[in-house]
Design an enzyme around this catalytic site. Structure first.
Site, mmCIF file in Angstrom:
data_model
loop_
_atom_site.group_PDB
_atom_site.id
_atom_site.type_symbol
_atom_site.label_atom_id
_atom_site.label_comp_id
_atom_site.label_asym_id
_atom_site.label_seq_id
_atom_site.Cartn_x
_atom_site.Cartn_y
_atom_site.Cartn_z
ATOM 1 N N GLU A 31 -4.458 3.173 2.690
ATOM 2 C CA GLU A 31 -4.360 2.127 1.787
ATOM 3 C C GLU A 31 -5.635 1.881 1.224
ATOM 4 O O GLU A 31 -6.670 1.551 -0.066
ATOM 5 C CB GLU A 31 -5.237 0.274 2.379
ATOM 6 C CG GLU A 31 -4.467 -0.049 3.487
ATOM 7 C CD GLU A 31 -4.650 -1.459 3.985
ATOM 8 O OE1 GLU A 31 -5.980 -1.802 4.004
ATOM 9 O OE2 GLU A 31 -3.797 -1.927 5.101
ATOM 10 N N GLU A 91 0.552 0.040 9.916
ATOM 11 C CA GLU A 91 -0.906 -0.495 10.407
ATOM 12 C C GLU A 91 0.355 -2.108 10.734
ATOM 13 O O GLU A 91 0.612 -2.003 9.389
ATOM 14 C CB GLU A 91 -1.752 -0.918 9.732
ATOM 15 C CG GLU A 91 -3.218 -0.521 10.513
ATOM 16 C CD GLU A 91 -4.080 -1.111 9.049
ATOM 17 O OE1 GLU A 91 -4.299 0.256 8.655
ATOM 18 O OE2 GLU A 91 -5.038 -1.962 9.132
HETATM 19 C C1 GAL Z 1 -6.132 -3.518 6.799
HETATM 20 C C2 GAL Z 1 -7.545 -2.076 6.301
HETATM 21 C C3 GAL Z 1 -7.887 -1.172 8.427
HETATM 22 C C4 GAL Z 1 -8.529 -2.639 9.028
HETATM 23 C C5 GAL Z 1 -7.310 -4.052 8.787
HETATM 24 C C6 GAL Z 1 -8.001 -5.336 9.394
HETATM 25 O O1 GAL Z 1 -6.045 -3.389 5.766
HETATM 26 O O2 GAL Z 1 -6.404 -0.628 6.110
HETATM 27 O O3 GAL Z 1 -8.910 -0.434 8.209
HETATM 28 O O4 GAL Z 1 -9.808 -3.205 7.561
HETATM 29 O O5 GAL Z 1 -6.897 -4.046 7.924
HETATM 30 O O6 GAL Z 1 -6.953 -6.498 9.461
#
Ligand code: GAL
Length: 829
Positions: free
Chosen positions: A418, A494
């Site tokens: 990100e 993710e």
């Molecule tokens: C994402 C990020 C992670 C964590 C996650 C929580 O955007 O890459 O590190 O913060 O959100 O939902």
């Protein structure tokens, strides 16, 4: 020495001298013991004459922050623990005068962070990034036969990460005594350009360093040992070594009928590299590796020619109640728990993992995305990596790859998560620069990144710089990505970010964050940050887009810090996330901080495993809700499930046909046109009933092809009556490192878990072990991990026991006022 002992000693010597396959020349010494520690700014802390006699004595790996206390003056985002400040570690040691010709160096696997290392008052180097391993040459400053002092200053800062980093010398340290001609740090690079079940080519690149002032000739003899330590191939070459230089030698070694490394089939080989001069071995170097073939196609990921769906987890590096201090067994247990959930892949979010984590994944058969950074030049937190990117990024990235490229588990290099440069028209330039570094160090694995800006990461061309595109939280766009980029290889890097608390249920179902409890309902119908959605939504998206390589859920284990959905929504550099104190740890994972599965663990298991299983929730102690409607959910990988309450059937539900409503507030689904809409999502992945509560029991019976394949029953528990201790292993190594994880259950007189019990449990440990940490999985509990007591949380807590170096027995006794005590014995060998 008694006669029989002498005989054993001679026999051992004989065995060592006879076993040609085993390394005999040990150059690396474990340098973890007997450090001195002080958390303070100490003028001339490196001075050889400093009086450190009153400093605390400890062994590393050590994480000072996990010792606490929790305090909301520390940032909840970093775990509410004292991760910042100046601290010193010192270690006195002598090197025998007969080592005068040796090259002496010290290797740190990682120091958190901003470390400066001194030997006898001389500064030998600084390193910012706590996740990078490094080595310093000490040779010019060593005083042979006298006292030497290594001093390490750490200066970690608050908000240098968006999670809990830990603090101190939290990974292993080694002292190396090498001959002047030797194989240096990360000196071998092993790949398998050809790997089939019939034949493999093992390509080994070996560096040999000549640190003398004269040219010399050496031989490099590399022996390949198979999974049973039998020598299967040897290659020998003569090498001319110029004075004060380093050469690279390449050997291609053929192995017939190799045992391939695969998911869940962790066949590992060893390469023993011996450097000889005039027939004498001057260095030996052991590298564990695997023979396997990886291929990435737009249709999917292939391992040894077979398509593999990546059922992945993202994980931060902390080990819950043990903090960040690396421990092999704790790491292994984490990944065994992940494997039992059905996970076959790990993304080391968002930094280089411990070497132990990669060893564990090699040895369990789990594939890994090895990730370098969470920030490039644009900051997410005020003291983050962006401050160091220009100076260190290339070194840190190259070092990560050099360190990790022999691990068969590693299948991709991730250049970032990100990264805010996604939003910049020239962001692609940095992506390209990092991508090229990865290919330069290792062209056998593709690069990747986790992009959350859509479509900006595409329109700004970052997505086109890397080989395999990871997208974070974008199931609604998988179809569109494919349509617009027909040849792109991509996956969900993710996913979900569902939050929940083990054992806690909101009835009636509630989709809002409850401020008053600091806990999130385990019905898992989506409560979380605005980008979160239930696992079910991702399952559907993966099914609808079979060309996606798979998904990596956020996260496998709960971690310290980032207590979302508590702690504010301000994701800016100034964000102080303490407004929902005492929440200080994550709620994201299907497994809590202690490793206890939440209900969601079984939802993933139902999707990712095939061994028949069924799970039912909630618990069955709703004394205050007699006659009220209770939603009952079942997760199964079988065809259908029948629910019984006190023996009465509430009917069968058929998987794939009977749907359960899940709320999805994620704005990304709005009008996506790909079947995912904000609001209600009808999930075919869970089965549900509404039943009036009456104490007794609920039982689920799962059927496969009409036959009973799995059952589970939960009974209404009576009053807490006794403690039950369950060790994950009752026999551990007596090496001062191995751990036994003791689950503590508060049970009624009949052995049912009391699902609301909060009894305070005290531990007494006697014999050859110590209590290393306690925990209960409550992300809002301020109880110390380092006391000899903790309250049960929804009926459970955990004691982590470490064996000493003396073999014997450890007796663990748990007591609690009003409860029957329990004892358990752990043997150490
Ligand atoms: C994402 C990020 C992670 C964590 C996650 C929580 O955007 O890459 O590190 O913060 O959100 O939902």
């Amino acid at each position: 020495m008694q006669f029989h002992k002498i005989l054993v000693f001679i026999l051992i010597l004989f065995m060592f001298s006879c076993n040609e396959n085993k390394p005999t020349l040990i150059t690396d010494k474990d340098f973890n013991k007997n450090w001195l520690f002080k958390k303070d700014t100490i003028p001339q802390g490196e001075s050889i004459t400093l009086d450190d006699s009153s400093w605390r004595k400890l062994n590393v790996p050590h994480d000072w922050a996990i010792e606490g206390p929790f305090d909301n003056k520390h940032n909840a985002r970093n775990g509410g623990l004292p991760i910042d400040g100046i601290a010193w570690y010192r270690k006195h040691f002598t090197v025998d005068s007969n080592h005068k010709n040796k090259q002496i160096s010290i290797e740190f696997d990682g120091v958190m962070d901003n470390s400066t290392v001194f030997i006898n008052g001389h500064n030998v180097g600084k390193r910012h990034y706590g996740y990078s391993g490094f080595e310093y040459d000490l040779t010019p400053h060593i005083k042979f036969g006298e006292d030497n002092v290594i001093a390490v200053q750490c200066a970690p800062e608050v908000l240098s990460e968006r999670w809990y980093p830990g603090a101190g010398i939290y990974r292993n340290v080694r002292l190396k005594l090498n001959n002047a001609v030797h194989i240096p740090q990360w000196g071998t690079y092993i790949t398998t350009p050809n790997a089939t079940a019939e034949q493999a080519t093992v390509k080994i690149e070996t560096k040999i360093k000549n640190a003398t002032d004269s040219n010399t000739e050496a031989t490099l003899e590399t022996t390949i040992l198979d999974t049973e330590n039998n020598s299967v191939a040897v290659s020998t070459q003569t090498i001319q070594l110029e004075k004060n230089s380093e050469v690279k030698q390449i050997q291609d070694i053929e192995v017939s009928n190799p045992k391939l490394w695969d998911i869940g089939v962790p066949n590992l080989y060893k390469a023993i590299s011996r450097v000889k001069i005039d027939g004498h071995v001057v260095d030996e170097f052991e590298t564990e590796f695997g023979i396997r073939q990886i291929e990435f196609k737009k249709e999917g990921f292939y391992l040894n020619g077979k398509a593999v769906e990546l059922n992945g987890v993202c994980m931060h590096h902390d080990l819950g109640p043990l903090g960040a201090a690396v421990n092999y067994r704790a790491t292994e247990r984490q990944m065994q728990i992940m494997q039992s959930m059905g996970a076959n892949a790990l993304r080391t979010s968002h930094n280089p993992p411990s070497t132990e984590m990669l060893q564990v994944c090699d040895r369990l058969g789990i594939v890994v995305i090895d990730e370098a950074f969470d920030e490039w030049k644009l900051p997410k937190v005020p003291n983050g990596y962006s401050n160091y990117f220009d100076e260190w990024a290339e070194t840190d990235l190259r070092d990560m790859i050099k360190r990790d490229r022999n691990h068969p588990s590693v299948i991709m290099w991730s250049i970032g998560n990100e990264i805010l440069e996604q939003g910049k028209p020239d962001g692609w330039k940095t992506a390209k620069m990092l991508n090229d570094i990865c290919h330069d160090e290792d062209n056998t694995r593709p690069t990747t990144a986790g992009f959350n800006y859509y479509p900006a990461s595409f329109t700004n061309k970052l997505a086109y710089q890397i080989d395999v595109v990871g997208v974070n939280y974008k199931p609604a766009y998988y179809g569109e990505i494919r349509e617009q980029n027909p040849d792109m290889i991509f996956y969900g890097s993710e996913t979900s970010s569902q939050t929940s608390t083990r054992g806690y249920y909101d009835i009636p179902l509630d989709y809002k964050v409850k401020k008053e409890t600091n806990q999130v309902s385990s019905y898992d119908v989506t409560v979380g940050p605005s980008w979160a959605y239930s696992p079910d939504v991702e399952f559907a998206a993966q099914e609808a887009n079979p060309h996606s390589l798979g998904e990596f859920i956020w996260t496998g284990f709960d971690y310290l810090g980032e207590p979302t959905p508590y702690g504010g929504r301000d994701n800016t550099t100034n964000g102080y996330w303490n407004d929902d104190w005492p929440s200080h740890a994550s709620y994201f994972a299907p497994v809590d901080l202690c490793g206890f599965p939440k209900d969601r663990f079984y939802l993933y298991q139902s999707q990712w495993t095939t061994e028949p299983m069924v799970h039912v929730l909630p618990h069955w102690n709703w004394e205050a809700k007699k006659g009220e409607t209770i939603p009952v959910y079942a997760y199964t990988n079988c065809d259908e499930v029948e629910l019984f309450v006190n023996g009465k059937s509430y009917g069968k539900r058929v998987k794939g046909k009977d749907l359960t409503e899940v709320h999805t507030e994620y704005r990304g689904f709005l009008d996506s046109g790909y079947g995912f809409k904000r609001g209600i999502f009808k999930s075919k992945y869970r089965l549900s009933w509404n039943v009036p509560y009456q104490p007794g029991s609920i039982k689920v019976v799962a059927y496969k092809n009409g036959e009973v394949a799995a059952t589970k029953e939960i009974k209404t528990a009576g009053k807490p009556a006794k403690i039950k201790l369950i060790a994950d292993r009752t026999e551990i190594d007596a090496d001062g490192k191995d751990l036994s994880f003791i689950t503590v259950r508060i049970e009624d007189k009949d052995g049912n878990l009391c699902p609301n019990a909060e009894n305070l449990v005290n531990f007494e440990i006697t014999g050859n072990g110590v209590l290393e940490s306690v925990g209960n999985g409550n992300s809002a509990s301020l109880e110390s991990f380092k006391e000899d007591h903790i309250k049960a949380f929804y009926g459970k807590c955990l004691a982590i026991i470490k064996g000493t170096e003396k073999a014997g027995t450890i007796n663990i006794k748990a007591t609690s006022i009003g409860l029957e005590v329990d004892n358990i014995i752990v043997n150490t060998k």
